[in-house]
Design a protein around this motif. Structure first.
Motif, mmCIF file in Angstrom:
data_model
loop_
_atom_site.group_PDB
_atom_site.id
_atom_site.type_symbol
_atom_site.label_atom_id
_atom_site.label_comp_id
_atom_site.label_asym_id
_atom_site.label_seq_id
_atom_site.Cartn_x
_atom_site.Cartn_y
_atom_site.Cartn_z
ATOM 1 N N ASN A 122 0.813 -1.216 0.000
ATOM 2 C CA ASN A 122 0.000 0.000 0.000
ATOM 3 C C ASN A 122 0.848 1.268 0.000
ATOM 4 N N TYR A 123 2.025 1.193 0.616
ATOM 5 C CA TYR A 123 2.906 2.371 0.596
ATOM 6 C C TYR A 123 3.310 2.689 -0.838
ATOM 7 N N TYR A 124 3.746 1.670 -1.580
ATOM 8 C CA TYR A 124 4.198 1.900 -2.949
ATOM 9 C C TYR A 124 3.064 2.437 -3.824
ATOM 10 N N VAL A 125 1.853 1.938 -3.596
ATOM 11 C CA VAL A 125 0.705 2.430 -4.362
ATOM 12 C C VAL A 125 0.409 3.881 -4.005
ATOM 13 N N ALA A 126 0.434 4.200 -2.698
ATOM 14 C CA ALA A 126 0.170 5.576 -2.266
ATOM 15 C C ALA A 126 1.242 6.529 -2.799
ATOM 16 N N PHE A 127 2.496 6.098 -2.749
ATOM 17 C CA PHE A 127 3.576 6.914 -3.310
ATOM 18 C C PHE A 127 3.332 7.184 -4.790
ATOM 19 N N SER A 128 2.940 6.154 -5.526
ATOM 20 C CA SER A 128 2.704 6.303 -6.957
ATOM 21 C C SER A 128 1.519 7.215 -7.245
ATOM 22 N N LEU A 129 0.491 7.151 -6.415
ATOM 23 C CA LEU A 129 -0.654 8.054 -6.586
ATOM 24 C C LEU A 129 -0.266 9.498 -6.281
ATOM 25 N N PHE A 130 0.550 9.699 -5.245
ATOM 26 C CA PHE A 130 1.040 11.046 -4.931
ATOM 27 C C PHE A 130 1.830 11.611 -6.110
ATOM 28 N N ARG A 131 2.709 10.794 -6.648
ATOM 29 C CA ARG A 131 3.514 11.208 -7.796
ATOM 30 C C ARG A 131 2.615 11.515 -8.997
ATOM 31 N N LEU A 132 1.606 10.661 -9.222
ATOM 32 C CA LEU A 132 0.690 10.881 -10.336
ATOM 33 C C LEU A 132 -0.134 12.145 -10.136
ATOM 34 N N ALA A 133 -0.488 12.445 -8.898
ATOM 35 C CA ALA A 133 -1.217 13.684 -8.617
ATOM 36 C C ALA A 133 -0.380 14.897 -8.995
ATOM 37 N N ALA A 134 0.921 14.853 -8.661
ATOM 38 C CA ALA A 134 1.807 15.957 -9.007
ATOM 39 C C ALA A 134 1.982 16.070 -10.517
ATOM 40 N N ILE A 135 2.091 14.919 -11.195
ATOM 41 C CA ILE A 135 2.206 14.921 -12.657
ATOM 42 C C ILE A 135 0.944 15.505 -13.285
ATOM 43 N N ALA A 136 -0.226 15.087 -12.772
ATOM 44 C CA ALA A 136 -1.498 15.593 -13.292
ATOM 45 C C ALA A 136 -1.608 17.099 -13.105
#
Length: 350
Positions: free
Chosen positions: A300-314
């Protein structure tokens, strides 16, 4: 007839001097004879991508792809097409499928921005993971091929292909958190409480396991070319965010569709059995088998990290849309994406 992604006439904000490009091709593309035709691919939100068709010395027309930086003021360290060219050139000697790269042009006087040219790989871009028109068996095979190619990428020794200095070894997640927190702050258009919470929480809870591999950075179905008729991946595209990084963060990003609901990328609510798609646990287990892992701790940490990164990219995509220099006119409709991704990430770890 070759099967490619859809193209449109070159968009007004991305037009360049085709005659200047043609002169450059005569000197730098072996076998080029003339008759250049230029169209623009209508997908993607970052580096503008163009379809080139040209007459070659053997009397046949051949197809190529040109990727360049977008016009306008750019965020530092973004849109590095020279890195894209370097990584696909290096991976051509491995079993990771990439488009053959021909040359990089750093001279901005040619068409206004740095660009590179590669061969156009025939195939299909299947953006929607539910893949309408495919059978359950075909969907399963395509997902399995996607999984296999990612595992192959992560097993490549960077040093052996000349990419030992393609990024720093170790502490990838910490560095990415710092980078995307900074870039998000530069591009913020509204206050998002979940982004603030994630910015504080994620750096304090980074898992201890810290391997380093080549990481694609945006590995998903929409960045893959599927064979024109067979259910297998024939090329990986869009290496803009690639670096030396954490393979589990790369895998988690690839699995974000399992957590998001909105189409075309999200498929959390579909009937996996009916469509023939693996569940997230089945997909992750297949990756583990291919890479010799028993299991993955702190998923879940890796998924949350990836979503945070995707939010910044978006957020960056949305800001480029507002500024009018995005390669996709749909970018201005992404105002809700950063908040939705950040709130989903926080729900996984809070």
């Amino acid at each position: 007839m070759p099967v490619y992604a859809r193209t449109v006439p070159v968009m007004e904000r991305h037009r360049f001097d085709a005659a200047s490009l043609e002169r450059y091709l005569r000197d730098h593309l072996p076998g080029y004879r003339g008759g250049l035709e230029v169209q623009q691919f209508d997908s993607g939100h970052s580096n503008p991508t163009f379809f080139l068709s040209a007459e070659m010395s053997d009397g046949r027309r051949r197809d190529f792809v040109l990727r360049k930086k977008p016009p306008g003021k750019l965020v530092a360290s973004a849109h590095q097409v020279d890195r894209e060219f370097r990584v696909i050139s290096a991976l051509a000697q491995t079993d990771v499928p990439v488009a053959p790269a021909h040359f990089l042009c750093a001279d901005e006087s040619v068409i206004g921005q740095m660009f590179y040219v590669m061969s156009c790989v025939e195939g299909r871009i299947l953006i929607d993971p539910s893949m309408p028109g495919q059978t359950p068996a075909e969907r399963a095979a395509i997902f399995d091929s996607m999984n296999d190619v990612l595992a192959r990428l992560h097993k490549v020794d960077p040093a052996k292909v000349g990419l030992g200095d393609y990024g720093r070894s170790g502490q990838y997640i910490a560095r990415q958190l710092a980078r995307w927190t900074r870039q998000y702050a530069e591009l913020e258009t509204e206050h998002i409480e979940a982004m603030e919470k994630l910015s504080a929480w994620l750096p304090e809870h980074i898992p201890a396991e810290d391997p380093t591999t080549i990481a694609h950075g945006d590995y998903r179905l929409g960045n893959l070319i599927v064979h024109p008729t067979e259910p297998r991946i024939v090329a990986v595209l869009d290496w803009e965010l690639s670096t030396l990084g954490h393979p589990l963060a790369d895998l988690a990003y690839n699995c974000l569709g399992y957590h998001m609901k909105e189409p075309p990328h999200g498929f959390a609510t579909v009937d996996f059995a009916r469509l023939g798609l693996p569940t997230e646990s089945e997909y992750v287990a297949a990756y583990c088998r291919r890479t010799g892992r028993e299991r993955i701790e702190h998923w879940n940490y890796y998924v949350a990290f990836s979503l945070f990164r995707l939010a910044a990219i978006a957020q960056g995509v949305y800001r480029r849309g507002l500024a009018g220099n995005s390669s996709n006119p749909e970018s201005v409709k992404m105002s809700r994406a950063p908040r939705e991704r950040a709130e989903l990430a926080w729900s996984l770890v809070s």
